[in-house]
Design an enzyme around this catalytic site. Structure first.
Site, PDB file in Angstrom:
ATOM      1  N   ASP A   1      35.871 -56.091 -47.552  1.00 14.22           N
ATOM      2  CA  ASP A   1      36.321 -55.274 -47.770  1.00 14.22           C
ATOM      3  C   ASP A   1      35.061 -54.412 -47.049  1.00 14.22           C
ATOM      4  O   ASP A   1      34.252 -55.349 -46.323  1.00 14.22           O
ATOM      5  CB  ASP A   1      35.541 -54.671 -49.355  1.00 14.22           C
ATOM      6  CG  ASP A   1      34.964 -53.830 -49.937  1.00 14.22           C
ATOM      7  OD1 ASP A   1      35.921 -52.983 -49.542  1.00 14.22           O
ATOM      8  OD2 ASP A   1      34.152 -54.130 -50.725  1.00 14.22           O
TER       9      ASP A   1
ATOM     10  N   ASP B   1      31.554 -51.604 -47.579  1.00 13.99           N
ATOM     11  CA  ASP B   1      30.811 -51.200 -48.350  1.00 13.99           C
ATOM     12  C   ASP B   1      30.137 -52.343 -49.417  1.00 13.99           C
ATOM     13  O   ASP B   1      31.494 -53.023 -50.250  1.00 13.99           O
ATOM     14  CB  ASP B   1      31.005 -49.990 -49.804  1.00 13.99           C
ATOM     15  CG  ASP B   1      31.243 -48.745 -49.208  1.00 13.99           C
ATOM     16  OD1 ASP B   1      30.196 -48.356 -48.629  1.00 13.99           O
ATOM     17  OD2 ASP B   1      31.818 -48.779 -49.051  1.00 13.99           O
TER      18      ASP B   1
END
Length: 291
Positions: free
Chosen positions: A26, A28
């Site tokens: 991922d 963020d």
């Protein structure tokens, strides 16, 4: 259908993935500590429209890791267009903040080197907008690190559905049985688990008990966590064991016999030392076949 339905959750531990093929991230809160910047942008946006700022717990449970369309519906259920405009303006504020300062997660570059040294495939898989994803990856200096970037808006369904991770597996041409994911949010972990991929969760911004609800394989504080490196060391050892047990592959037209690895290695050395021309190669193969 929720992400948990029809889930093919993996029960594999990280060492069981050997030989490892790929690592998925991922962005963020996983590559960079961006959530405080998102919160600042939210605070500024709410202040501008005269709304009370939701508390951090609300944002963690209801906002973090979700796609912008879903966030707009949560914040402005009676006026979706207003919610979408709010999110668009908020993203622009976030990009201005991120352009000034975007700290990486501790130990990130130690991990990326480990991945590069082993020649593994890698992808970023995010619910962030494409603009945000490109900015964060660029600010972190990882433009050349990732083979591809998957954003939720380009999939049929974003996280917490497994679609973004399944798309990454398909495009990288790797197996879920030899891949693992790094995630920091509840929707992200659910998406990886629903795709049948072991997930390493980061407690970057959210409490362990909340993340454990999504069934990650294990949790770490950051990429310097000894727990992670213990698993990666086990993975390396397991890979060596798996490779050692695999027979060497030879082209059928060379006529090498099926034999033990040690005998095959001797044949390779003999081949390299003795075969200089096509005629010599044919003679050597003929002799080997008739032994």
């Amino acid at each position: 259908m929720t992400a948990g339905e029809n889930s093919v959750q993996s029960n594999k531990s990280i060492p069981d993935l050997a030989p490892l093929e790929a690592v998925l991230f991922d962005i963020d809160g996983t590559l960079c500590d961006s959530d405080p910047l998102h919160y600042t942008a939210f605070c500024q946006m709410f202040a501008e429209i005269g709304m009370e700022v939701p508390d951090v717990e609300f944002l963690s449970k209801n906002i973090a890791g979700k796609h912008n369309d879903d966030i707009a519906a949560i914040l402005f259920p009676d006026d979706i267009p207003k919610g979408l405009k709010f999110m668009e303006d908020g993203e622009a504020k976030f990009r201005r903040l991120a352009s000034e300062n975007l700290p990486s997660i501790k130990g990130l570059y130690k991990l990326t080197k480990w991945i590069e040294d082993r020649g593994l495939k890698r992808a970023a898989v995010t619910n962030a907008s494409k603009q945000n994803a490109q900015l964060m990856i660029s600010k972190l200096g990882l433009q050349d690190f990732f083979d591809l970037v998957i954003v939720g808006s380009e999939c049929e369904r974003p996280k917490p559905y497994p679609d973004p991770y399944l798309k990454a597996l398909q495009l990288l041409q790797v197996s879920k049985d030899h891949t693992f994911v790094f995630e920091d949010s509840l929707p992200g972990i659910k998406a990886g688990v629903a795709a049948g991929i072991p997930v390493v969760g980061l407690t970057t911004n959210y409490p362990e008990n909340l993340l454990m609800e999504a069934n990650p394989t294990f949790l770490i504080k950051d990429y310097e966590d000894p727990k992670l490196w213990d698993y990666l060391e086990q993975l390396d050892k397991k890979r060596e064991e798996v490779v050692e047990k695999q027979p060497l592959e030879f082209p059928n037209n060379l006529g090498y016999p099926n034999c033990k690895r040690e005998e095959q290695e001797i044949l390779v050395l003999e081949f390299e030392n003795q075969i200089q021309t096509g005629r010599q190669m044919q003679a050597f193969v003929h002799e080997t076949k008739n032994k």
